[in-house]
Structures are given as structure tokens and as C-alpha cells.
Design an enzyme around this catalytic site. Structure first.
Site, PDB file in Angstrom:
ATOM      1  N   SER A 185       0.798  -1.233   0.000  1.00 35.59           N
ATOM      2  CA  SER A 185       0.000   0.000   0.000  1.00 35.59           C
ATOM      3  C   SER A 185       0.826   1.277   0.000  1.00 35.59           C
ATOM      4  O   SER A 185       0.307   2.333  -0.318  1.00 35.59           O
ATOM      5  CB  SER A 185      -0.935  -0.012   1.203  1.00 35.59           C
ATOM      6  OG  SER A 185      -0.190  -0.052   2.397  1.00 35.59           O
ATOM      7  N   HIS A 213      -5.511  -4.527  -0.423  1.00 33.87           N
ATOM      8  CA  HIS A 213      -5.555  -3.410  -1.375  1.00 33.87           C
ATOM      9  C   HIS A 213      -5.758  -3.883  -2.815  1.00 33.87           C
ATOM     10  O   HIS A 213      -5.758  -3.068  -3.734  1.00 33.87           O
ATOM     11  CB  HIS A 213      -4.271  -2.573  -1.286  1.00 33.87           C
ATOM     12  CG  HIS A 213      -4.251  -1.652  -0.100  1.00 33.87           C
ATOM     13  ND1 HIS A 213      -4.795  -0.393  -0.122  1.00 33.87           N
ATOM     14  CD2 HIS A 213      -3.780  -1.835   1.164  1.00 33.87           C
ATOM     15  CE1 HIS A 213      -4.643   0.185   1.060  1.00 33.87           C
ATOM     16  NE2 HIS A 213      -4.026  -0.680   1.860  1.00 33.87           N
ATOM     17  N   LYS A 243     -11.971  -1.816   2.613  1.00 33.22           N
ATOM     18  CA  LYS A 243     -11.325  -0.907   1.650  1.00 33.22           C
ATOM     19  C   LYS A 243     -12.234  -0.778   0.426  1.00 33.22           C
ATOM     20  O   LYS A 243     -13.248  -0.111   0.508  1.00 33.22           O
ATOM     21  CB  LYS A 243      -9.910  -1.379   1.373  1.00 33.22           C
ATOM     22  CG  LYS A 243      -9.041  -1.105   2.608  1.00 33.22           C
ATOM     23  CD  LYS A 243      -7.642  -1.588   2.564  1.00 33.22           C
ATOM     24  CE  LYS A 243      -6.949  -1.173   3.866  1.00 33.22           C
ATOM     25  NZ  LYS A 243      -5.979  -2.165   4.328  1.00 33.22           N
TER      26      LYS A 243
HETATM   27  C1  LIG Z   1      -5.637  -2.454   5.672  1.00 38.38           C
HETATM   28  C2  LIG Z   1      -5.034  -3.788   5.755  1.00 38.38           C
HETATM   29  C3  LIG Z   1      -5.460  -4.703   6.720  1.00 38.38           C
HETATM   30  C4  LIG Z   1      -6.457  -4.327   7.777  1.00 38.38           C
HETATM   31  O1  LIG Z   1      -7.758  -4.363   7.294  1.00 38.38           O
HETATM   32  P1  LIG Z   1      -8.948  -3.760   8.177  1.00 38.38           P
HETATM   33  O2  LIG Z   1     -10.150  -4.376   7.585  1.00 38.38           O
HETATM   34  O3  LIG Z   1      -8.902  -2.283   8.022  1.00 38.38           O
HETATM   35  O4  LIG Z   1      -8.715  -4.193   9.581  1.00 38.38           O
HETATM   36  C5  LIG Z   1      -4.919  -5.970   6.716  1.00 38.38           C
HETATM   37  N1  LIG Z   1      -3.977  -6.321   5.811  1.00 38.38           N
HETATM   38  C6  LIG Z   1      -3.527  -5.464   4.880  1.00 38.38           C
HETATM   39  C7  LIG Z   1      -2.493  -5.913   3.905  1.00 38.38           C
HETATM   40  C8  LIG Z   1      -4.034  -4.164   4.813  1.00 38.38           C
HETATM   41  O5  LIG Z   1      -3.600  -3.312   3.896  1.00 38.38           O
END
Ligand SMILES: *Cc1c(COP(=O)(O)O)cnc(C)c1O
Length: 396
Positions: A185, A213, A243
Site C-alpha cells: 500500500s 488493497h 477498503k
Molecule cells: C488495511 C489492511 C489490513 C487491515 O484491514 P482492516 O479491515 O482495516 O482491519 C490488513 N492487511 C492489509 C495488507 C491491509 O492493507
């Protein structure tokens, strides 16, 4: 009240504040859409993970309201007592369809999904090969399992292969897993999944891809594993529902046996209340939107390409992103923070990301264009970048 705690807190908070590292959080006073309102001022929002604009989709809001009317606001129990609603079952069938797997299991967040899944399978007699830039929740999930963590250099397949060979040939470990983000990300680069799968086959590694992502973004919306046609090769396909999907939650998609095991052994499933009904109904409908049409996906990529071209033309360093994530690399930490603050004053919300999230001297303002942005909004953002960039001497 403990004096030891009071001293610990005041010393550490003061130190952070004196170094300018204490993060003041400004609440957003409306929806997290293409524009946001902060302290009454309207800003173009380039910092959400709401890639497809689904967090504020009117149809999904309606579906959530109807589910709340029918089921209430909470699931009332953990999944294994009587918190499993028919809505959860439908969601998990939809997620398996979305990811091309036999089955899926949902969790309350992407973060706790990694806490749940890794430690349900790995223990102190195992080893995990983990990309150096993996997300914090993967790192914590690995630690919780008490397996030996062996970090490999970011996307360095020679390093991974050498470490996989050493770990498997040592005879010290019962199982060895390789674990990676699907999309990283901070830079927007994509994991080298075909090579990772080849190495995994050679050394019989368990494969674990967290595509938080990627889902909704890569593989025509179906994710990074799908982009490479590896649905049958990856053991754990992890995703977040917070996301691109726009709501909240996380999931594992994989073989039926794996999902059955997680249902009896993953602790957040057993000991934390199920996702609430309004969310589950909205998530299921959001996944259906992504399955049915690439319209939002196409708009997202079009906007990403437009923003990248605009910033690159002005002379900014936008790194080597392979996705709509658009870093604008400034370098110096203080300058990066000043840049982001000036953008805010010019009506653009784009967060600075500095050490320790990225290496020292690699500070950047990270832009997350979405399907909900219009070209006019992006033009305004690019104009603000030009003004601030010239003012601070980042571009000529
Ligand atoms: C954002 C993210 C998470 C966390 O996800 P949430 O649903 O916001 O808890 C886990 N793993 C990765 C790779 C992320 O980018």
C-alpha cells in the site's frame, strides 16, 4: 492510580510531541467520499481506501437500513453460539464465488483476520517466510502464532528462494509458510505471485496472500490472485471488507477443509461477536456489484492514470506504482509534512507518510484516487500540487 503508568505516559507523550511525531486526529464531519468536510471546510479527499466509492453508495445504505429493521443493530453472540445469521452464510458463499474458492469465512476486520488465520495453522514448531514490507497485522499475526519469523527482502525472489531452501532443508520445522501482501500500500506495487507460487511448489510451502488493497482493484476487481489465475494455487486468500468493499470486516477464502478448521480453531471467530447484520447485508451487495460489473473498477483506474499523468507532467516523482495508489515522493520528513499541510490549506486532503512507515528519506504524500472522483476534482488537486510544489521548491 499508578505513578509508574503516569510517568510512563507523560514522558513518552512529551517526547513524541517535542519530536513533532504526535499525530493529532481531525475528525471528518460527514461521509468519507470524494470530498470530505473537516472543521467545516470542504476538501478533495485523496486519503481514503474507499476505492470504488461504495462506502457512501445509496443502494448499499438502503440495504443496510433494511437489514437493521429486520435483524436489529447487533448479531447478539459469537458465530459459534447463535451469532451466525443466515446473512453471514450468504456473505460467505458470495465471498467464495468472488474469490473462486470452495469456501470462505468472515471476520470482524482485516486486522483480526490475520490474528485469527495464521495462528490457527502455524505454531512454535513452524516457520514463516514474510515479505519485509508486509502489513502490521500480518506481522502481529505471525508473532501471535509463535512460529519462527524469517523476513525476506521486499519482493526479492532470490532471497525468498534461498531462505525457503534453508528453512525446509534444516529439518527444524514441521511446516513452512510464505506470506505476502497482494498489493503493497505504500508504493502500490504488486507481489510477484507466479514466482512465489513456483518457489512454494518446489519447497512445499503453505501460501498466504493478504490482498487487502487488491480486491476490487486488481484482476478486473477480482483481486491479485485472480489477475495471475492462481486461485487453485494459493492456500489462503485473505481480504478486507473495509477498503474497496466499503464497509468493515475481513475474510479468508480457500479450500473447504481449511475453512472448516478455521471455524473450530480461529479464536476471533470463537470469542468475538459476529459482524452486525446491517454491515453483512451491505457487504454482500457490495461484492455482488463488483462481481456483476467492472464499471467502478474502470473508473478507478482511469482516475488513477489521470492523476499519475498530471503529477508526473509537473515533474513530481511518483515512484513505480502498478495500481491507482499514487505516491508523490518528497524525501525529507519535515518537508513532506509541510507539503501535506499546505495541500490541506489549498483544499486537498492527502496524508504524508514518513519514517517508520516508509524508510528514512523516502517521505511521501500518498494519494488514493477513487471511482467517485470527477476529473474536475482531480484537476483542482493537480493545480494545488503545482502551486505548493513550486512554493516549496519540490518542482521547478
Ligand atoms: C488495511 C489492511 C489490513 C487491515 O484491514 P482492516 O479491515 O482495516 O482491519 C490488513 N492487511 C492489509 C495488507 C491491509 O492493507
Amino acid at each position: 492510580m499508578s505513578h509508574v503508568l503516569n510517568n510512563f505516559l507523560s514522558e513518552n507523550l512529551n517526547e513524541l510531541k517535542s519530536q513533532g511525531l504526535y499525530n493529532e486526529i481531525e475528525p471528518v464531519d460527514g461521509p468519507n467520499g470524494a470530498k470530505i468536510s473537516v472543521k467545516g471546510s470542504e476538501l478533495i479527499n485523496l486519503s481514503s481506501n474507499n476505492y470504488l466509492g461504495l462506502a457512501t453508495n445509496p443502494e448499499l445504505k438502503q440495504i443496510a437500513k433494511e437489514a437493521v429493521d429486520k435483524y436489529g443493530v447487533g448479531a447478539g453472540a459469537v458465530r459459534t453460539i447463535n451469532g451466525t445469521l443466515d446473512l453471514h452464510v450468504k456473505l460467505e458463499q458470495k465471498l467464495a464465488e468472488f474469490k473462486g474458492t470452495e469456501a470462505a469465512i468472515s471476520y470482524q476486520s482485516g486486522f483480526n483476520c490475520n490474528m485469527a488465520a495464521i495462528s490457527a495453522v502455524m505454531d512454535k514448531n513452524d516457520a514463516i517466510l514474510s515479505d519485509q514490507l508486509n502489513h502490521a497485522s500480518i506481522i502481529d499475526g505471525c508473532r501471535l502464532s509463535r512460529a519462527k519469523i524469517i523476513a525476506f527482502n521486499h519482493s526479492d525472489m532470490d532471497d525468498l528462494r534461498a531462505k525457503a531452501k534453508a528453512a525446509t532443508e534444516s529439518g527444524q520445522y514441521n511446516k513452512v509458510m510464505v506470506i505476502t501482501d497482494g498489493v503493497f500500500s505504500m508504493d502500490g506495487d504488486i507481489a510477484k505471485l507466479p514466482e512465489i507460487v513456483a518457489i512454494a511448489k518446489e519447497f512445499d510451502l503453505i501460501t498466504y496472500v493478504d490482498d487487502a488493497h487488491g480486491s476490487g482493484v486488481t484482476g478486473k476487481g477480482k483481486g491479485t490472485v485472480k489477475q495471475f489465475g492462481l486461485e487453485k494455487e494459493i492456500d489462503f486468500q485473505i481480504g478486507t471488507l473495509s477498503k474497496a468493499i466499503g464497509v468493515v470486516g475481513g475474510y479468508v477464502a480457500g479450500k473447504q477443509d481449511l475453512i472448516d478448521w478455521l471455524k473450530v480453531r480461529s479464536r476471533p471467530f470463537l470469542f468475538s461477536t459476529a459482524l452486525p447484520p446491517g454491515d453483512v447485508a451491505a457487504i454482500t451487495a457490495a461484492v455482488q456489484i463488483i462481481i456483476d460489473s467492472t464499471e467502478l473498477h474502470d473508473k478507478l483506474w482511469d482516475n488513477g492514470d489521470y492523476l499519475k499523468a498530471g503529477l508526473a507532467k509537473l515533474g513530481f516523482d511518483i515512484g513505480a506504482s502498478e495500481t491507482p495508489i499514487t505516491p508523490c515522493i518528497i524525501g525529507d520528513e519535515k518537508l513532506t509534512q509541510t507539503f501535506s499541510k499546505r495541500l490541506f490549506e489549498e483544499g486537498v486532503y492527502a496524508k504524508s507518510i514518513v519514517f517508520p512507515t516508509v524508510p528514512k528519506g523516502a517521505g511521501r504524500v500518498r494519494n488514493m484516487p477513487t471511482a467517485a472522483h470527477t476529473k474536475e476534482m482531480l484537476d483542482e488537486a493537480i493545480a494545488a500540487y503545482e502551486k505548493v510544489g513550486k512554493e516549496l521548491g519540490v518542482i521547478k
